[in-house]
Write an enzyme that holds these catalytic residues in place. Structure first.
Site, PDB file in Angstrom:
ATOM      1  N   HIS A 114      22.627  -8.948  -5.299  1.00 25.68           N
ATOM      2  CA  HIS A 114      22.137  -9.906  -6.287  1.00 25.68           C
ATOM      3  C   HIS A 114      23.044 -11.128  -6.430  1.00 25.68           C
ATOM      4  O   HIS A 114      22.568 -12.211  -6.775  1.00 25.68           O
ATOM      5  CB  HIS A 114      21.910  -9.198  -7.618  1.00 25.68           C
ATOM      6  CG  HIS A 114      20.769  -8.223  -7.566  1.00 25.68           C
ATOM      7  ND1 HIS A 114      20.734  -7.039  -8.265  1.00 25.68           N
ATOM      8  CD2 HIS A 114      19.614  -8.255  -6.831  1.00 25.68           C
ATOM      9  CE1 HIS A 114      19.604  -6.404  -7.997  1.00 25.68           C
ATOM     10  NE2 HIS A 114      18.915  -7.113  -7.128  1.00 25.68           N
ATOM     11  N   HIS A 122      10.316  -4.941  -1.177  1.00 23.89           N
ATOM     12  CA  HIS A 122      10.459  -3.633  -1.837  1.00 23.89           C
ATOM     13  C   HIS A 122      10.947  -3.891  -3.263  1.00 23.89           C
ATOM     14  O   HIS A 122      12.122  -3.737  -3.568  1.00 23.89           O
ATOM     15  CB  HIS A 122      11.424  -2.743  -1.064  1.00 23.89           C
ATOM     16  CG  HIS A 122      10.948  -2.387   0.310  1.00 23.89           C
ATOM     17  ND1 HIS A 122      10.985  -3.282   1.364  1.00 23.89           N
ATOM     18  CD2 HIS A 122      10.397  -1.245   0.799  1.00 23.89           C
ATOM     19  CE1 HIS A 122      10.480  -2.690   2.449  1.00 23.89           C
ATOM     20  NE2 HIS A 122      10.127  -1.457   2.132  1.00 23.89           N
ATOM     21  N   SER A 147      15.764  -7.546  -8.497  1.00 24.29           N
ATOM     22  CA  SER A 147      15.570  -8.813  -7.790  1.00 24.29           C
ATOM     23  C   SER A 147      14.318  -9.578  -8.234  1.00 24.29           C
ATOM     24  O   SER A 147      14.355 -10.815  -8.278  1.00 24.29           O
ATOM     25  CB  SER A 147      15.571  -8.593  -6.273  1.00 24.29           C
ATOM     26  OG  SER A 147      14.714  -7.537  -5.905  1.00 24.29           O
ATOM     27  N   GLU A 182       5.206  -3.448  -3.741  1.00 25.46           N
ATOM     28  CA  GLU A 182       5.738  -2.135  -4.112  1.00 25.46           C
ATOM     29  C   GLU A 182       4.690  -1.064  -3.825  1.00 25.46           C
ATOM     30  O   GLU A 182       3.527  -1.194  -4.213  1.00 25.46           O
ATOM     31  CB  GLU A 182       6.132  -2.106  -5.596  1.00 25.46           C
ATOM     32  CG  GLU A 182       6.726  -0.791  -6.047  1.00 25.46           C
ATOM     33  CD  GLU A 182       7.893  -0.317  -5.178  1.00 25.46           C
ATOM     34  OE1 GLU A 182       7.865   0.847  -4.725  1.00 25.46           O
ATOM     35  OE2 GLU A 182       8.822  -1.127  -4.939  1.00 25.46           O
ATOM     36  N   ASP A 217       2.414  -2.265   1.462  1.00 23.35           N
ATOM     37  CA  ASP A 217       3.630  -2.109   2.253  1.00 23.35           C
ATOM     38  C   ASP A 217       4.180  -3.503   2.540  1.00 23.35           C
ATOM     39  O   ASP A 217       3.548  -4.300   3.227  1.00 23.35           O
ATOM     40  CB  ASP A 217       3.284  -1.373   3.554  1.00 23.35           C
ATOM     41  CG  ASP A 217       4.470  -1.245   4.502  1.00 23.35           C
ATOM     42  OD1 ASP A 217       5.576  -1.716   4.146  1.00 23.35           O
ATOM     43  OD2 ASP A 217       4.296  -0.683   5.595  1.00 23.35           O
ATOM     44  N   GLY A 218       5.350  -3.795   1.988  1.00 25.68           N
ATOM     45  CA  GLY A 218       5.911  -5.130   2.144  1.00 25.68           C
ATOM     46  C   GLY A 218       6.184  -5.513   3.585  1.00 25.68           C
ATOM     47  O   GLY A 218       6.130  -6.700   3.943  1.00 25.68           O
ATOM     48  N   ASP A 276      14.770  -5.184   1.319  1.00 27.59           N
ATOM     49  CA  ASP A 276      15.780  -4.160   1.010  1.00 27.59           C
ATOM     50  C   ASP A 276      15.137  -2.791   0.795  1.00 27.59           C
ATOM     51  O   ASP A 276      15.119  -2.269  -0.317  1.00 27.59           O
ATOM     52  CB  ASP A 276      16.626  -4.567  -0.200  1.00 27.59           C
ATOM     53  CG  ASP A 276      15.787  -4.734  -1.458  1.00 27.59           C
ATOM     54  OD1 ASP A 276      14.580  -4.986  -1.332  1.00 27.59           O
ATOM     55  OD2 ASP A 276      16.337  -4.586  -2.569  1.00 27.59           O
TER      56      ASP A 276
END
Length: 291
Positions: free
Chosen positions: A19, A42, A102, A120, A148-149, A169
């Site tokens: 971050h 994510h 994030s 997500e 699904d990212g 991530d």
């Protein structure tokens, strides 16, 4: 597939690294007037209670963000101070009860004409994320996507204003995540070569974890793109040569097309992270760049 919950790890040393980098990158990218699209592959729940059941079970924030809030902390490097100020903005007074993930860090830094796409898959985290985002009343600026990212970001690249930051991530609990990250980087650079791509990964005794930054470096170099690689180690991964130490010992951030100001920002922030978050004498940091 649905076992990982970031709530157990919110505010740990890996979040401090991730971050701090995210904030420094976004502060630079939002200096230009043109709209920016941020894609978070994510996203998690977005906000976390550090005094809740999940975070207090692991207690990882105590050796992460809580150390930076402790009395007597020396003056912090600007990038690390910006991170602490961001977390403090989500809490009242001196108490540290809420940790912004994030999605909420990014939303706080974006301007009205910027866009935030949050992916997500975990059903519980998705509900929490959607509920938390609804309270922002951000309208169409923020989109929560049950996708699904790794695949979902493809339809948003390139973005309309040709400016984007992708944060990737995953948990890496599934070994195939390492290959998926590399595939995402490869595909995204073909779709949108000038985007900024930030990849977080755990540094653990697994070949894939050590191969990933090397392969990302090769990919960026072949594509003629600049890259930056920062790592933070807080402890040894082993108690003895035969006994593993519990918990994550280290993590890294690898960026392709990083903001040119980021390396200087991390030069002073990383040594402080290693010093303040050290759990044993093996604490260390690295910072390298190329392209």
């Amino acid at each position: 597939m649905f076992s990982y919950r970031h709530a157990f790890h919110a505010g740990n040393h890996a979040d401090v690294l991730k971050h701090t980098v995210l904030i420094a990158a976004l502060q630079h990218l939002t200096e230009k007037d043109a709209a920016l699209t941020v894609l978070d592959t994510h996203a998690g729940a977005g906000l976390y209670r550090l005094d809740g059941d999940y975070a207090s079970t692991s207690g990882e924030a105590a050796d992460g963000i809580a150390r930076l809030f402790a009395p007597g902390v020396p003056p912090l490097a600007p990038a690390l101070q910006a991170y602490v100020d961001m977390v403090r903005a989500f809490n009242q007074g001196s108490a540290l009860r809420v940790y912004p993930g994030s999605p909420f860090i990014a939303q706080r830094l974006l301007r009205g004409h910027d866009k935030l796409k949050l992916f997500e898959l975990h059903p519980t985290d998705l509900r929490s994320l959607a509920g938390n985002v609804a309270q922002l009343e951000a309208g169409r600026q923020v989109a929560v996507l049950h996708e699904d990212g790794f695949e979902g970001i493809k339809k948003f690249l390139p973005p309309p204003a040709r400016r984007a930051l992708v944060l990737c991530d995953p948990s890496y609990e599934i070994k195939s995540d390492y290959a998926k990250v590399l595939d995402l980087a490869t595909d995204s650079l073909k779709r949108f070569a000038t985007g900024t791509y930030a990849f977080w990964y755990p540094i653990i005794p697994r070949p894939e974890a050590h191969d990933l930054p090397r392969r990302l470096k090769t990919l960026a170099t072949k594509a003629g793109k600049g890259w930056l690689h920062a790592t933070l180690t807080v402890k040894s991964s082993k108690v003895t040569p035969d006994a593993k130490r519990p918990g994550l010992p280290a993590s890294g951030m690898f960026l392709i097309n990083p903001p040119f100001t980021l390396k200087e920002a991390l030069k002073t922030a990383l040594p402080q992270m290693a010093e303040l978050l050290a759990q044993d004498r093996n604490a260390a940091h690295t910072l390298e760049s190329g392209g």
